[in-house]
Design a protein around this motif. Structure first.
Motif, PDB file in Angstrom:
ATOM      1  N   THR A 122      -1.771   1.724  -2.913  1.00 13.31           N
ATOM      2  CA  THR A 122      -2.575   1.786  -3.974  1.00 13.31           C
ATOM      3  C   THR A 122      -1.579   1.003  -4.981  1.00 13.31           C
ATOM      4  O   THR A 122      -0.742   0.740  -4.892  1.00 13.31           O
ATOM      5  N   TYR A 123      -2.284   1.092  -5.715  1.00 16.50           N
ATOM      6  CA  TYR A 123      -1.641   0.529  -7.371  1.00 16.50           C
ATOM      7  C   TYR A 123      -2.781   1.156  -8.450  1.00 16.50           C
ATOM      8  O   TYR A 123      -3.755   0.866  -8.304  1.00 16.50           O
ATOM      9  N   ASN A 124      -2.269   2.142  -9.767  1.00 22.56           N
ATOM     10  CA  ASN A 124      -3.375   2.681 -10.519  1.00 22.56           C
ATOM     11  C   ASN A 124      -4.655   2.710  -9.551  1.00 22.56           C
ATOM     12  O   ASN A 124      -5.520   3.269  -9.870  1.00 22.56           O
ATOM     13  N   ALA A 175       4.570  -8.042  -7.237  1.00 24.95           N
ATOM     14  CA  ALA A 175       3.797  -8.262  -5.834  1.00 24.95           C
ATOM     15  C   ALA A 175       2.236  -9.099  -6.800  1.00 24.95           C
ATOM     16  O   ALA A 175       1.917  -9.092  -7.228  1.00 24.95           O
ATOM     17  N   ARG A 176       1.891 -10.253  -5.488  1.00 25.19           N
ATOM     18  CA  ARG A 176       0.717 -10.584  -6.000  1.00 25.19           C
ATOM     19  C   ARG A 176      -0.243  -9.870  -5.291  1.00 25.19           C
ATOM     20  O   ARG A 176      -0.539 -10.130  -4.154  1.00 25.19           O
ATOM     21  N   VAL A 177      -1.070  -9.110  -6.219  1.00 27.22           N
ATOM     22  CA  VAL A 177      -1.763  -8.128  -5.773  1.00 27.22           C
ATOM     23  C   VAL A 177      -3.323  -8.695  -5.484  1.00 27.22           C
ATOM     24  O   VAL A 177      -3.255  -8.767  -7.346  1.00 27.22           O
ATOM     25  N   PHE A 178      -3.969  -8.379  -5.177  1.00 25.80           N
ATOM     26  CA  PHE A 178      -6.006  -7.286  -5.674  1.00 25.80           C
ATOM     27  C   PHE A 178      -6.168  -6.416  -5.435  1.00 25.80           C
ATOM     28  O   PHE A 178      -5.982  -6.238  -4.040  1.00 25.80           O
ATOM     29  N   PRO A 179      -7.248  -5.910  -5.432  1.00 27.64           N
ATOM     30  CA  PRO A 179      -8.418  -4.827  -5.308  1.00 27.64           C
ATOM     31  C   PRO A 179      -8.632  -4.730  -4.419  1.00 27.64           C
ATOM     32  O   PRO A 179      -9.861  -5.514  -4.150  1.00 27.64           O
ATOM     33  N   VAL A 182       1.992  -7.324  -9.929  1.00 28.23           N
ATOM     34  CA  VAL A 182       2.467  -6.235 -10.965  1.00 28.23           C
ATOM     35  C   VAL A 182       3.517  -5.899 -10.168  1.00 28.23           C
ATOM     36  O   VAL A 182       4.348  -6.581  -9.556  1.00 28.23           O
ATOM     37  N   PRO A 183       4.772  -4.663 -11.096  1.00 26.72           N
ATOM     38  CA  PRO A 183       5.647  -4.278 -10.554  1.00 26.72           C
ATOM     39  C   PRO A 183       6.356  -3.656  -8.870  1.00 26.72           C
ATOM     40  O   PRO A 183       5.248  -2.958  -8.459  1.00 26.72           O
ATOM     41  N   LEU A 184       6.925  -3.901  -7.824  1.00 29.22           N
ATOM     42  CA  LEU A 184       6.248  -3.612  -7.123  1.00 29.22           C
ATOM     43  C   LEU A 184       6.905  -2.032  -6.952  1.00 29.22           C
ATOM     44  O   LEU A 184       6.239  -1.127  -5.812  1.00 29.22           O
ATOM     45  N   SER A 185       7.979  -1.838  -7.946  1.00 27.98           N
ATOM     46  CA  SER A 185       7.740  -0.197  -8.339  1.00 27.98           C
ATOM     47  C   SER A 185       6.865   0.414  -8.522  1.00 27.98           C
ATOM     48  O   SER A 185       6.653   2.030  -8.415  1.00 27.98           O
ATOM     49  N   GLN A 186       5.442   0.027  -8.612  1.00 29.62           N
ATOM     50  CA  GLN A 186       4.751   0.272  -8.577  1.00 29.62           C
ATOM     51  C   GLN A 186       2.937   0.587  -7.797  1.00 29.62           C
ATOM     52  O   GLN A 186       2.428   1.229  -8.195  1.00 29.62           O
ATOM     53  N   LEU A 187       3.433  -0.086  -6.536  1.00 37.46           N
ATOM     54  CA  LEU A 187       2.975   0.466  -5.930  1.00 37.46           C
ATOM     55  C   LEU A 187       3.133   1.785  -4.109  1.00 37.46           C
ATOM     56  O   LEU A 187       3.969   1.814  -4.562  1.00 37.46           O
ATOM     57  N   ILE A 188       2.090   2.081  -4.044  1.00 37.30           N
ATOM     58  CA  ILE A 188       2.490   3.373  -3.458  1.00 37.30           C
ATOM     59  C   ILE A 188       1.815   2.578  -1.914  1.00 37.30           C
ATOM     60  O   ILE A 188       0.225   2.956  -1.869  1.00 37.30           O
TER      61      ILE A 188
END
Length: 61
Positions: free
Chosen positions: A19-21, A37-41, A51-57
């Motif tokens: 998850t992110y946010n 990382a390049r991500v999408f919901p 988004v910063p990798l540090s914010q991915l859980i």
């Protein structure tokens, strides 16, 4: 999340629970140099973002 684990998830054919946010995301690409990382919901693929990798859980279990 560290870059190596994010890369493993991105390259895996299995969808990981990341998850992110608070939203479950799909990791498209990892940039270890910038620690992003390049991500999408999962439910909104049009919302691609870096988004910063540090914010991915990663949620295990």
């Amino acid at each position: 999340m560290n870059a190596q684990r994010a890369r493993q998830i991105a390259n895996s054919p299995k969808l990981a629970n990341v998850t992110y946010n608070g939203r479950q995301i799909y990791i498209q690409h990892v940039d270890a140099d910038s620690q992003t990382a390049r991500v999408f919901p999962i439910d909104a693929p049009e919302e691609e973002q870096n988004v910063p990798l540090s914010q991915l859980i990663e949620h295990l279990g």
